[in-house]
Design an enzyme around this catalytic site. Structure first.
Site, short mmCIF file in Angstrom:
data_model
loop_
_atom_site.label_atom_id
_atom_site.label_comp_id
_atom_site.label_asym_id
_atom_site.label_seq_id
_atom_site.Cartn_x
_atom_site.Cartn_y
_atom_site.Cartn_z
N ASP A 137 0.89 -1.34 0.06
CA ASP A 137 -0.05 0.05 -0.03
C ASP A 137 0.74 1.35 0.11
O ASP A 137 1.63 1.33 0.85
CB ASP A 137 -0.96 -0.19 1.36
N THR A 175 -3.99 5.96 -3.83
CA THR A 175 -3.10 6.79 -3.37
C THR A 175 -1.63 6.93 -4.05
O THR A 175 -1.26 7.73 -3.97
CB THR A 175 -3.00 6.22 -1.81
N THR A 176 -1.51 5.62 -4.55
CA THR A 176 -0.16 5.53 -5.17
C THR A 176 -0.15 6.30 -6.54
O THR A 176 0.64 6.82 -7.03
CB THR A 176 0.10 4.01 -5.59
N ASP A 234 -10.45 -0.81 3.82
CA ASP A 234 -10.26 -0.32 2.46
C ASP A 234 -11.53 -0.65 1.71
O ASP A 234 -11.96 -0.01 0.86
CB ASP A 234 -8.94 -0.98 1.79
#
Ligand code: ADP
Ligand code: MG
Length: 556
Positions: A85, A118-119, A409
């Protein structure tokens, strides 16, 4: 490092200089900790900021997508976490550079708002900045780039909304599944995704903000069983049993009262001493205390209360009084549990028993106690629903916490998806489409903004490019074939990593929520623009017309 198929994990030690401080990292020339930030001016500030962004993005780009590698983060004390993550990697690292912090903030904001992407956000900021730097080197002023990026993000969001379609129930499951890709064992992910979908659906009609998925679903860890035995139960379950084992262990419902206090005698101050001159005084104190408790219990009984929940203690003297009145009591409740119980029963919590009014009471529909292993657990269901407990099983805390992370998540996405059900193709499809769309839009613009819009388009392509790289494919081939296939068959054609070829993302079930993609775009553009503006200010301070190339240290 080679890519393995399936779910076997590859542990990659991050040896990137972006990490310092608590993480044991190897120093490298890419170290972004800058001591002289104040003194850096003009172009070299932008160069350094872009370097910081790129080195951070470089540290996590290999985690993008289902074939992404895991990172093993080693803390100073030798403990380690393994994660796929991006946001975990970034939040665990101690990063000093202001631009790097800005990227981490952008990814945290993405996590808070959309719970996924997010990445992608960090990669996009770095690519937008890198492409901006190239333009600056060609002599394009940062403020022109800012304008072009602004135009591009607005056009892109409009296009996202045009391409997006409303998901049906099976597609929503696939979206949740896509968001969990690579996050853990696939059967565990499937189970938790199903539970998250169920929980999210039970919250559909509930009023409240995005934090409902946190507030209304308690996560309860139970040591017995394996993680595949985890389940979702309706109501509040907690590790607790009633104060008096002589009272019934279960009930088919009744009136509940919740007290944000206790049912006990006021304790004497620790240092206060009373001189007891005759024994009658002490007896008098005691009698009055009992009278008070009797009055409280009598009040509860007059309101028809069957179940009393107290945040503080219920004293030994009060217990027999309650039992005699037919009231089952629980003490030392946590505030979070009280709030959940209050929502599902309609009871409002009051400071003390005597101030309780009939309208403060609520209705529970079932109460039962069950021993799991040796430990007593209680389940209370409310008449109003809208509250659940995820019972997380597993033999070790690490296993259970991993399940909770995956569930968090999953429900984050599932919950938001019920409120905003529009979806887009994953697998780099939507970004490849935006790149083509923006390039034709750029042609209609005049002047240098056109260059900035093209730079923006190129940044979009980084997502399919890196997905291809992480899947062990040639990124140029993938980009070219995607463009050709989309030209012919439209924007839903993406790169399917499970099959290693392009396919219809709807058929492949690789789908992403519009809100994730949209927030990743707006968040990353905003972050990139603020870095460009910093440079702009510094540039203006020195000489507004000539770029200062002194101190240029990009080509190292
Ligand atoms: P992020 O933190 O940005 O969500 P992830 O590591 O979760 O990063 O990767 C998300 C990317 O992986 C998305 O672009 C998504 O469309 C893509 N993806 C997920 N599953 C597949 C798949 N089976 N084939 C191709 N791409 C996929
Ligand atoms: Mg993801």
């Amino acid at each position: 490092m080679e890519i393995e198929e399936g779910h076997s994990r590859i542990h990659e030690r991050i040896e990137n200089g972006a990490y310092a401080g608590s993480l044991a990292m190897v120093e490298s020339e890419q170290d972004i900790a800058l001591e002289d930030t104040d003194r850096i001016q003009g172009r070299s500030a932008l160069v350094n900021n872009v370097k910081a962004a790129s080195s951070l993005a470089g540290a996590i780009r290999s985690t993008l997508g289902p074939k992404g590698l895991d990172k093993m983060l080693v803390e100073a004390d030798g403990s380690a976490i393994v994660t796929n993550d991006g946001v975990t990697v970034l939040e665990t690292a101690k990063v000093e550079h202001p631009t790097a912090r800005l990227l981490i903030d952008a990814s945290s904001s993405q996590d808070r708002a959309a719970r996924d992407g997010t990445t992608t956000t960090v990669i996009l900021v770095a690519e937008l900045l890198q492409n901006a730097l190239e333009l600056v080197r060609m002599g394009v002023h940062p403020s022109v780039i800012v304008n072009g990026y602004d135009l591009a993000v607005n056009e892109s969001i409009g296009e996202l909304e045009r391409v997006a379609e409303v998901a049906d129930r099976p597609q929503k499951s696939q979206v949740v599944g896509t968001s969990l890709q690579g996050k853990g064992d696939s059967s565990l992910c499937n189970l938790l995704a199903t539970l998250a979908m169920e929980a999210a659906e039970a919250l559909v009609d509930q009023e409240g903000g995005d934090d409902l998925e946190r507030l209304r679903v308690k996560r309860l860890q139970v040591r017995q069983g394996s993680s595949m035995d985890s389940s979702l139960v309706n109501g509040l379950m907690l590790l607790k049993s009633r104060v008096d084992m002589a009272t019934p262990a279960s009930s088919d419902g009744g009136v509940i009262a919740i007290v944000d206090g206790g049912l006990e005698n006021k304790k004497l101050e620790i240092n206060a001493s009373i001189e007891v001159e005759d024994t009658g005084v002490l007896q008098g104190f005691h009698d009055r205390a009992i009278e008070n408790l009797q009055a409280s219990v009598g009040h509860l009984k007059s309101l028809g209360v069957d179940l009393l929940i107290a945040r503080d203690g219920v004293s030994d003297e009060a217990i027999p009084l309650l039992s005699k009145a037919g009231i089952v009591a629980y003490r030392r409740f946590e505030r979070k549990d009280m709030e959940l119980l209050s929502k599902i029963t309609g009871a409002s919590s009051v400071r003390d028993v005597l101030s309780l009014k009939e309208s403060d009471t609520g209705v529970f529909s079932r109460r039962s106690e069950e021993s799991i292993g040796e430990v007593k657990h209680t389940l209370i269901e409310g008449s109003m629903g809208g509250g659940m407990t995820l019972v997380v099983r597993g033999s070790s805390p690490a296993v259970r916490e991993e399940s909770i992370r995956i569930f968090n998540d999953a429900i984050g996405v599932a919950f938001r998806l019920n409120r905003s059900p529009e979806i887009l193709p994953g697998g780099g499809a939507i970004q490849a489409h935006l790149a083509r769309f923006l390039r034709s839009y750029a042609l209609k613009q005049s002047g240098r903004e056109q260059l900035a819009i093209e730079a923006y388009a190129a940044a979009m392509e980084s997502i399919p490019r890196i997905l291809a790289e992480n899947g062990g494919r040639d990124p140029v081939d993938v980009i070219l074939s995607l463009a050709a296939d989309q030209q012919e068959m439209g924007p839903w054609i993406g790169f399917n990593l499970d099959e290693g070829r392009n396919s219809d993302m709807k058929e492949a079930g690789v789908l992403e929520p519009l809100f994730v993609v949209r927030h990743a775009l707006s968040g990353s553009t905003e972050a990139a623009i603020s870095v460009l503006r910093i440079d702009d200010v510094l540039w203006a301070k020195t000489d507004p017309s000539t770029p200062d190339w002194k101190g240029e240290e990009f080509e190292d």
